[in-house]
Design a protein around this motif. Structure first.
Motif, PDB file in Angstrom:
ATOM      1  N   LYS A  70      -2.000  -1.696   4.455  1.00  0.00           N
ATOM      2  CA  LYS A  70      -1.552  -3.049   4.815  1.00  0.00           C
ATOM      3  C   LYS A  70      -1.796  -4.069   3.716  1.00  0.00           C
ATOM      4  N   CYS A  71      -2.634  -3.747   2.743  1.00  0.00           N
ATOM      5  CA  CYS A  71      -3.025  -4.727   1.733  1.00  0.00           C
ATOM      6  C   CYS A  71      -2.749  -4.176   0.338  1.00  0.00           C
ATOM      7  N   ARG A  72      -2.072  -4.974  -0.464  1.00  0.00           N
ATOM      8  CA  ARG A  72      -1.787  -4.582  -1.837  1.00  0.00           C
ATOM      9  C   ARG A  72      -2.593  -5.404  -2.848  1.00  0.00           C
ATOM     10  N   LYS A  93      -0.089 -14.678  -2.983  1.00  0.00           N
ATOM     11  CA  LYS A  93       0.296 -13.507  -2.179  1.00  0.00           C
ATOM     12  C   LYS A  93      -0.906 -12.969  -1.403  1.00  0.00           C
ATOM     13  N   ALA A  94      -2.060 -12.987  -2.045  1.00  0.00           N
ATOM     14  CA  ALA A  94      -3.257 -12.505  -1.368  1.00  0.00           C
ATOM     15  C   ALA A  94      -3.616 -13.395  -0.185  1.00  0.00           C
ATOM     16  N   ALA A  95      -3.416 -14.719  -0.321  1.00  0.00           N
ATOM     17  CA  ALA A  95      -3.714 -15.633   0.778  1.00  0.00           C
ATOM     18  C   ALA A  95      -2.827 -15.344   1.987  1.00  0.00           C
ATOM     19  N   ARG A  96      -1.538 -15.129   1.748  1.00  0.00           N
ATOM     20  CA  ARG A  96      -0.643 -14.791   2.864  1.00  0.00           C
ATOM     21  C   ARG A  96      -1.006 -13.440   3.463  1.00  0.00           C
ATOM     22  N   GLU A  97      -1.355 -12.502   2.594  1.00  0.00           N
ATOM     23  CA  GLU A  97      -1.685 -11.162   3.062  1.00  0.00           C
ATOM     24  C   GLU A  97      -2.948 -11.158   3.915  1.00  0.00           C
ATOM     25  N   THR A 113     -11.930 -11.435  -2.792  1.00  0.00           N
ATOM     26  CA  THR A 113     -11.480 -11.274  -4.168  1.00  0.00           C
ATOM     27  C   THR A 113     -10.143 -10.555  -4.160  1.00  0.00           C
ATOM     28  N   CYS A 114      -9.318 -10.876  -5.156  1.00  0.00           N
ATOM     29  CA  CYS A 114      -7.955 -10.347  -5.163  1.00  0.00           C
ATOM     30  C   CYS A 114      -7.530 -10.058  -6.596  1.00  0.00           C
ATOM     31  N   ALA A 115      -6.329  -9.527  -6.741  1.00  0.00           N
ATOM     32  CA  ALA A 115      -5.774  -9.235  -8.059  1.00  0.00           C
ATOM     33  C   ALA A 115      -5.510 -10.539  -8.813  1.00  0.00           C
TER      34      ALA A 115
END
Length: 367
Positions: A175-177, A66-70, A58-60
């Motif tokens: 490392k993760c935003r 951006k979450a997929a790349r991160e 789950t992500c923002a």
């Protein structure tokens, strides 16, 4: 003749006026054009399939790209750390040798050999490196699925990441935003009651005695034979008396309700050997249902302590500890600082008023 003017002409099929056959639409999957085949393959690669294993992420909101790349960058780093497999982007490039002194036949042979080696390396790279991770952006906000392949074991892999995250007390090393919760799935099955039961047996048999609820079965009279006793002792050694809790999550699915999911899984487990403990379980059974697939995994009982594997909350916890330390340090520094002129005047006024108050108080007399 005049009476035939208002009549409609006969159909080409004859005077019988047979109805024209409707044009068929679709092919029932019997054949497909290249474009249709590519579209179907793309759809299959964009949603989890039965038999897959991986990690729900789950992500923002509105930050899925951006979450997929991160998440891929983070997972590649841990793949290299845990399994020693370098991603394709970090592999060193081979240097070209000097071919000036080689004759034409040797140069051609070398070029052909290099082409074959490159082709074999590309195939191997796709199978070993690129196939290890596949991030899927789904038709729902704030949700991704990362399909993993061997040697990655999702439960062990995610546990290592969240433990390191919890121990990260330096905010600068975050490392993760955009990532929030990571939910490992050991295997994906069909989202039906039968499919859920089959998937649960496959995942739970390593940790639990799946002989069903014993409380609902009648006890047999008579003493057990020595052979049966040996078998029971062996079974007790194989399965530790883990307590457990079931935590289901259901998204974009309406056929199975939460109670059905819990009762289906609990009905497989020997309730005499394994007890339910919702507050402090030894093992937590994670169930995640999305559309037509369901996934299961068994994680350790510190799942709640690790903020249900939520990266953002773990980072906030570490940042909170750092903020408290800074606050205490700031308070100590404020105590050492000299008081301002205004504060000194207020303190002086208070000291001057104290004697006046004492004079106005009447003297006390003993009875």
């Amino acid at each position: 003749m005049g009476g035939d003017k208002g009549k409609r002409k006969d159909a080409p099929g004859g005077a019988g006026g047979q109805k024209q056959k409707k044009k068929k639409t679709g092919n029932a999957g019997k054949w497909t054009t290249p474009n249709q085949a590519n579209k179907l393959a793309l759809e299959r690669n964009s949603i989890p399939q039965i038999g897959d294993r991986g990690i729900w992420v789950t992500c923002a909101r509105h930050q899925e790209n951006k979450a997929a790349r991160e998440v891929i960058n983070l997972f590649e780093e841990y793949i290299e750390t845990m399994y020693g497999i370098k991603p394709a982007s970090k592999e060193p490039k081979a240097e070209d040798e000097d071919d000036a002194e080689l004759d034409i036949e040797a140069a051609i042979a070398k070029e052909l050999g290099a082409m074959k080696a490159k082709k074999a390396a590309d195939v191997q790279k796709q199978e070993d490196d690129k196939a290890l991770l596949k991030a899927m952006k789904l038709n729902i906000d704030c949700l991704l699925f990362v399909r993993t392949k061997a040697p990655i074991e999702p439960v062990e892999f995610v546990k290592r990441i969240v433990v390191d995250t919890k121990e990260c007390t330096d905010i600068r090393k975050i490392k993760c935003r955009y990532l929030n919760r990571l939910t490992p799935m050991s295997v994906m099955g069909k989202a039906t009651e039968q499919g859920l039961a089959e998937t649960a047996r496959q995942v739970l048999e390593e940790y639990f005695d799946l002989s069903g609820k014993k409380g609902e079965q009648k006890e047999e009279d008579g003493a057990a034979s020595e052979e049966n006793k040996e078998g029971e002792n062996k079974k007790q050694k194989e399965y530790k008396p883990y307590t457990y809790a079931i935590r289901p999550t259901i998204r974009n699915h309406s056929n199975m309700k939460r109670d059905v999911v819990i009762n289906t899984i609990a009905g497989l487990i020997n309730d005499e050997h394994h007890k339910v403990n919702l507050t402090n379980p030894d093992k937590v059974i994670l169930v995640d249902i999305f559309q037509t697939v369901c996934g299961l995994s068994v994680v350790d009982g510190d799942w709640d302590e690790l903020k249900k594997y939520n990266m953002t909350e773990l980072y906030n916890q570490a940042a909170g500890i750092t903020a408290v330390g800074k606050k205490d340090k700031q308070e100590k520094q404020d105590e050492k600082k000299p008081k301002s002129a205004k504060e000194e005047e207020e303190t002086k006024d208070i000291k001057e008023e104290e004697p006046k108050i004492k004079k106005e108080e009447p003297a006390s007399t003993d009875a």
